[in-house]
Design a protein around this motif. Structure first.
Motif, PDB file in Angstrom:
ATOM      1  N   GLY A 197      57.177  56.474 126.196  1.00 37.11           N
ATOM      2  CA  GLY A 197      58.298  56.105 125.769  1.00 37.11           C
ATOM      3  C   GLY A 197      58.914  54.747 126.017  1.00 37.11           C
ATOM      4  N   SER A 198      58.779  54.289 127.312  1.00 36.79           N
ATOM      5  CA  SER A 198      58.860  52.967 127.878  1.00 36.79           C
ATOM      6  C   SER A 198      58.074  52.082 127.219  1.00 36.79           C
ATOM      7  CB  SER A 198      58.795  52.976 129.416  1.00 36.79           C
ATOM      8  OG  SER A 198      58.772  51.692 129.779  1.00 36.79           O
ATOM      9  N   VAL A 199      56.850  52.188 126.933  1.00 41.15           N
ATOM     10  CA  VAL A 199      55.855  51.157 126.503  1.00 41.15           C
ATOM     11  C   VAL A 199      56.286  51.025 124.781  1.00 41.15           C
ATOM     12  CG1 VAL A 199      53.544  50.816 125.783  1.00 41.15           C
ATOM     13  CG2 VAL A 199      53.946  51.713 127.995  1.00 41.15           C
ATOM     14  N   LEU A 200      56.640  52.235 124.139  1.00 38.30           N
ATOM     15  CA  LEU A 200      57.026  52.310 122.862  1.00 38.30           C
ATOM     16  C   LEU A 200      58.136  51.278 122.809  1.00 38.30           C
ATOM     17  CD1 LEU A 200      56.553  52.817 120.039  1.00 38.30           C
ATOM     18  CD2 LEU A 200      57.701  55.182 120.383  1.00 38.30           C
ATOM     19  N   SER A 201      59.219  51.517 123.442  1.00 40.79           N
ATOM     20  CA  SER A 201      60.543  50.774 123.623  1.00 40.79           C
ATOM     21  C   SER A 201      60.208  49.317 123.582  1.00 40.79           C
ATOM     22  CB  SER A 201      61.452  51.508 124.468  1.00 40.79           C
ATOM     23  OG  SER A 201      61.887  52.650 124.236  1.00 40.79           O
ATOM     24  N   ARG A 202      59.640  49.117 124.569  1.00 38.32           N
ATOM     25  CA  ARG A 202      59.445  47.610 125.026  1.00 38.32           C
ATOM     26  C   ARG A 202      58.659  46.775 123.858  1.00 38.32           C
ATOM     27  NH1 ARG A 202      57.459  48.432 129.610  1.00 38.32           N
ATOM     28  NH2 ARG A 202      55.043  48.296 129.117  1.00 38.32           N
ATOM     29  N   LEU A 203      57.428  47.478 123.276  1.00 45.08           N
ATOM     30  CA  LEU A 203      56.894  46.947 122.161  1.00 45.08           C
ATOM     31  C   LEU A 203      57.436  46.783 120.681  1.00 45.08           C
ATOM     32  CD1 LEU A 203      53.267  48.271 123.030  1.00 45.08           C
ATOM     33  CD2 LEU A 203      54.079  45.782 123.219  1.00 45.08           C
ATOM     34  N   LYS A 204      58.164  47.727 120.539  1.00 42.03           N
ATOM     35  CA  LYS A 204      58.894  47.953 119.161  1.00 42.03           C
ATOM     36  C   LYS A 204      60.132  47.146 119.257  1.00 42.03           C
ATOM     37  CE  LYS A 204      61.298  51.247 116.332  1.00 42.03           C
ATOM     38  NZ  LYS A 204      62.730  50.580 116.521  1.00 42.03           N
ATOM     39  N   GLN A 207      47.340  39.327 121.192  1.00 46.27           N
ATOM     40  CA  GLN A 207      47.898  40.000 120.126  1.00 46.27           C
ATOM     41  C   GLN A 207      47.348  41.615 119.844  1.00 46.27           C
ATOM     42  OE1 GLN A 207      47.817  37.655 116.446  1.00 46.27           O
ATOM     43  NE2 GLN A 207      49.222  36.144 117.473  1.00 46.27           N
ATOM     44  N   LEU A 208      46.039  41.451 119.988  1.00 46.58           N
ATOM     45  CA  LEU A 208      45.163  42.850 120.066  1.00 46.58           C
ATOM     46  C   LEU A 208      45.664  43.713 121.074  1.00 46.58           C
ATOM     47  CD1 LEU A 208      41.583  42.030 119.124  1.00 46.58           C
ATOM     48  CD2 LEU A 208      43.289  43.298 117.745  1.00 46.58           C
ATOM     49  N   LEU A 209      45.941  43.520 122.245  1.00 42.16           N
ATOM     50  CA  LEU A 209      46.342  44.230 123.345  1.00 42.16           C
ATOM     51  C   LEU A 209      47.560  44.748 123.033  1.00 42.16           C
ATOM     52  CD1 LEU A 209      45.434  44.963 126.220  1.00 42.16           C
ATOM     53  CD2 LEU A 209      46.316  43.072 127.195  1.00 42.16           C
ATOM     54  N   GLU A 210      48.306  43.920 122.310  1.00 37.50           N
ATOM     55  CA  GLU A 210      49.933  44.559 122.043  1.00 37.50           C
ATOM     56  C   GLU A 210      49.585  45.605 121.009  1.00 37.50           C
ATOM     57  OE1 GLU A 210      52.263  41.356 120.928  1.00 37.50           O
ATOM     58  OE2 GLU A 210      52.235  40.259 123.030  1.00 37.50           O
ATOM     59  N   LEU A 211      48.610  45.508 120.269  1.00 40.19           N
ATOM     60  CA  LEU A 211      48.518  46.729 119.357  1.00 40.19           C
ATOM     61  C   LEU A 211      47.856  47.915 120.039  1.00 40.19           C
ATOM     62  CD1 LEU A 211      46.986  44.628 116.034  1.00 40.19           C
ATOM     63  CD2 LEU A 211      49.165  45.632 116.383  1.00 40.19           C
ATOM     64  N   PHE A 212      47.125  47.484 121.077  1.00 38.55           N
ATOM     65  CA  PHE A 212      46.577  48.865 121.681  1.00 38.55           C
ATOM     66  C   PHE A 212      47.554  49.468 122.518  1.00 38.55           C
ATOM     67  CE2 PHE A 212      42.434  46.318 121.653  1.00 38.55           C
ATOM     68  CZ  PHE A 212      41.835  46.615 120.218  1.00 38.55           C
ATOM     69  N   GLY A 213      48.913  48.486 122.682  1.00 39.33           N
ATOM     70  CA  GLY A 213      49.734  49.207 123.319  1.00 39.33           C
ATOM     71  C   GLY A 213      50.250  50.368 122.613  1.00 39.33           C
ATOM     72  N   ALA A 214      50.392  50.257 121.281  1.00 34.48           N
ATOM     73  CA  ALA A 214      50.984  51.136 120.379  1.00 34.48           C
ATOM     74  C   ALA A 214      50.042  52.646 120.423  1.00 34.48           C
ATOM     75  CB  ALA A 214      50.769  50.823 118.985  1.00 34.48           C
ATOM     76  N   ILE A 215      48.827  52.430 120.907  1.00 31.92           N
ATOM     77  CA  ILE A 215      47.908  53.400 121.225  1.00 31.92           C
ATOM     78  C   ILE A 215      48.110  54.348 122.323  1.00 31.92           C
ATOM     79  CG2 ILE A 215      45.500  54.345 121.288  1.00 31.92           C
ATOM     80  CD1 ILE A 215      44.745  52.309 119.590  1.00 31.92           C
ATOM     81  N   GLU A 216      48.272  53.170 123.539  1.00 30.59           N
ATOM     82  CA  GLU A 216      48.771  53.874 124.765  1.00 30.59           C
ATOM     83  C   GLU A 216      50.181  54.521 124.855  1.00 30.59           C
ATOM     84  OE1 GLU A 216      49.119  53.831 129.084  1.00 30.59           O
ATOM     85  OE2 GLU A 216      47.554  53.573 127.702  1.00 30.59           O
ATOM     86  N   ALA A 217      50.968  54.044 123.970  1.00 36.92           N
ATOM     87  CA  ALA A 217      52.360  54.724 124.004  1.00 36.92           C
ATOM     88  C   ALA A 217      52.313  56.156 123.192  1.00 36.92           C
ATOM     89  CB  ALA A 217      53.350  53.892 123.014  1.00 36.92           C
ATOM     90  N   ALA A 218      51.446  56.167 122.074  1.00 37.51           N
ATOM     91  CA  ALA A 218      51.413  57.487 121.321  1.00 37.51           C
ATOM     92  C   ALA A 218      50.808  58.448 122.010  1.00 37.51           C
ATOM     93  CB  ALA A 218      50.804  57.121 120.026  1.00 37.51           C
ATOM     94  N   THR A 219      49.719  58.034 122.886  1.00 41.80           N
ATOM     95  CA  THR A 219      48.826  59.054 123.533  1.00 41.80           C
ATOM     96  C   THR A 219      49.650  59.453 124.683  1.00 41.80           C
ATOM     97  OG1 THR A 219      47.764  57.188 124.618  1.00 41.80           O
ATOM     98  CG2 THR A 219      46.539  58.129 122.597  1.00 41.80           C
ATOM     99  N   ALA A 220      50.236  58.557 125.318  1.00 41.74           N
ATOM    100  CA  ALA A 220      50.965  59.039 126.591  1.00 41.74           C
ATOM    101  C   ALA A 220      52.122  60.178 126.217  1.00 41.74           C
ATOM    102  CB  ALA A 220      51.563  57.871 127.367  1.00 41.74           C
ATOM    103  N   LEU A 221      52.984  59.775 124.994  1.00 38.69           N
ATOM    104  CA  LEU A 221      53.864  60.620 124.590  1.00 38.69           C
ATOM    105  C   LEU A 221      53.244  62.222 124.099  1.00 38.69           C
ATOM    106  CD1 LEU A 221      55.977  58.405 122.179  1.00 38.69           C
ATOM    107  CD2 LEU A 221      56.857  59.714 124.303  1.00 38.69           C
ATOM    108  N   VAL A 222      52.272  62.166 123.549  1.00 38.35           N
ATOM    109  CA  VAL A 222      51.613  63.394 123.138  1.00 38.35           C
ATOM    110  C   VAL A 222      51.237  64.121 124.441  1.00 38.35           C
ATOM    111  CG1 VAL A 222      50.019  64.422 121.820  1.00 38.35           C
ATOM    112  CG2 VAL A 222      51.333  62.635 120.754  1.00 38.35           C
ATOM    113  N   ARG A 223      50.174  63.449 125.080  1.00 38.61           N
ATOM    114  CA  ARG A 223      49.900  64.010 126.241  1.00 38.61           C
ATOM    115  C   ARG A 223      50.497  64.695 127.257  1.00 38.61           C
ATOM    116  NH1 ARG A 223      45.069  65.818 124.527  1.00 38.61           N
ATOM    117  NH2 ARG A 223      43.477  64.302 124.403  1.00 38.61           N
ATOM    118  N   GLY A 224      51.728  63.936 127.568  1.00 37.80           N
ATOM    119  CA  GLY A 224      52.861  64.053 128.427  1.00 37.80           C
ATOM    120  C   GLY A 224      53.656  65.351 127.898  1.00 37.80           C
TER     121      GLY A 224
END
Length: 279
Positions: free
Chosen positions: A272-279, A242-259
């Motif tokens: 965007g893909s990670v965010l869509s999958r997790l949300k 469950q924590l790893l899924e929350l860290f996916g939110a950080i992965e998604a947000a940072t990738a969007l902004v850095r990209g």
């Protein structure tokens, strides 16, 4: 390759090991130089642009290179004034270039799990809520940047902020973490494995060290996850998943902004893909 005679990387290498020559290597990023001395010993010289990244990498090598001896390069010189480091060069090829869905790729993930487990177990710092609060604030900051750049919808912004709240309320194990642990920072040769690039290394949530692998590699190839945790020596608990899924939110947000900031279409699409999958 044309390099200024007063290049800090060359100055440090000459001061540390004596006469050297540059070996052109188009596979290296611009901040790295491959060098060789008259005896044929090869080195890598690296200059950071940020003091914090330089300090984190230098400290990581100074503190942990004995623990990871045989699995990483040796730091043999540094120059604080120019943020420059000199390492022994490692043999092998980047693990990111290993052919997918092969026994070699599976062996690399097993070895990666073994080495990371060694680092984590040697530096366990117990369980607390402090790391969760820090990571929640980090996620809120990235979410604000994504929102300001119009990279997320209202519902996505709401979900990211809810994930931040959950992180703030979570207790988690902490340890010294690599934090960019993925095949591009692994080197492999027949029967050998090494890791490199410690510039992000610091105390963090232990489980977050799995996030880049989870969302950039394992989702499509779960057998690599199995090989990794077999080498690591422990499987994720339900709470850790469950924590790893929350860290996916950080992965998604940072990738969007850095990209967006770096005009990296692939990285932005990944976020965007990670965010869509997790949300």
């Amino acid at each position: 390759m044309i390099t200024a005679l007063d290049d800090p990387r060359l100055e440090l290498a000459r001061k540390t090991v004596g006469a050297i020559r540059i070996v052109p290597d188009p596979t290296l990023p611009p901040r790295l130089l491959r060098l060789v001395d008259p005896r044929g010993q090869a080195y890598l010289a690296k200059q950071h642009t940020r003091h914090d990244r330089y300090a984190q990498e230098a400290q990581a090598y100074l503190m942990w290179q004995q623990l990871l001896r045989g699995y990483t390069a040796q730091l043999i010189g540094r120059q604080d004034s120019t943020y420059t480091l000199l390492f022994t060069a490692l043999p092998g090829d980047c693990a990111a270039a290993v052919e997918h869905d092969t026994a070699e790729e599976e062996r690399a993930h097993h070895a990666a799990g073994l080495v990371l487990g060694t680092l984590h177990r040697a530096n366990s710092m117990g369980t607390s809520n402090a790391i969760g609060s820090e990571l929640a604030q980090r996620l809120r900051s990235w979410t604000a940047k994504a929102d300001q750049a119009d990279l997320i919808s209202t519902s996505e912004r709401r979900w990211l902020l809810h994930s931040a709240t959950r992180l703030a309320d979570s207790s988690m194990d902490s340890s010294i973490c690599h934090l960019d642990y993925q095949p591009r920072n692994w080197l492999v040769a027949t029967g050998r494995f090494w890791i490199c690039d410690f510039e992000h290394t610091r105390r963090d949530a232990r489980v977050r060290d799995f996030a880049r692998l989870e969302y950039r590699r394992w989702q499509a190839m779960p057998h690599l996850r199995e090989a990794f945790f077999d080498g690591y020596g422990a499987q994720l608990t339900g709470t850790e998943q469950q924590l790893l899924e929350l860290f996916g939110a950080i992965e998604a947000a940072t990738a969007l902004v850095r990209g967006h900031e770096q005009d990296d279409i692939a990285l932005r699409a990944h976020g965007g893909s990670v965010l869509s999958r997790l949300k």
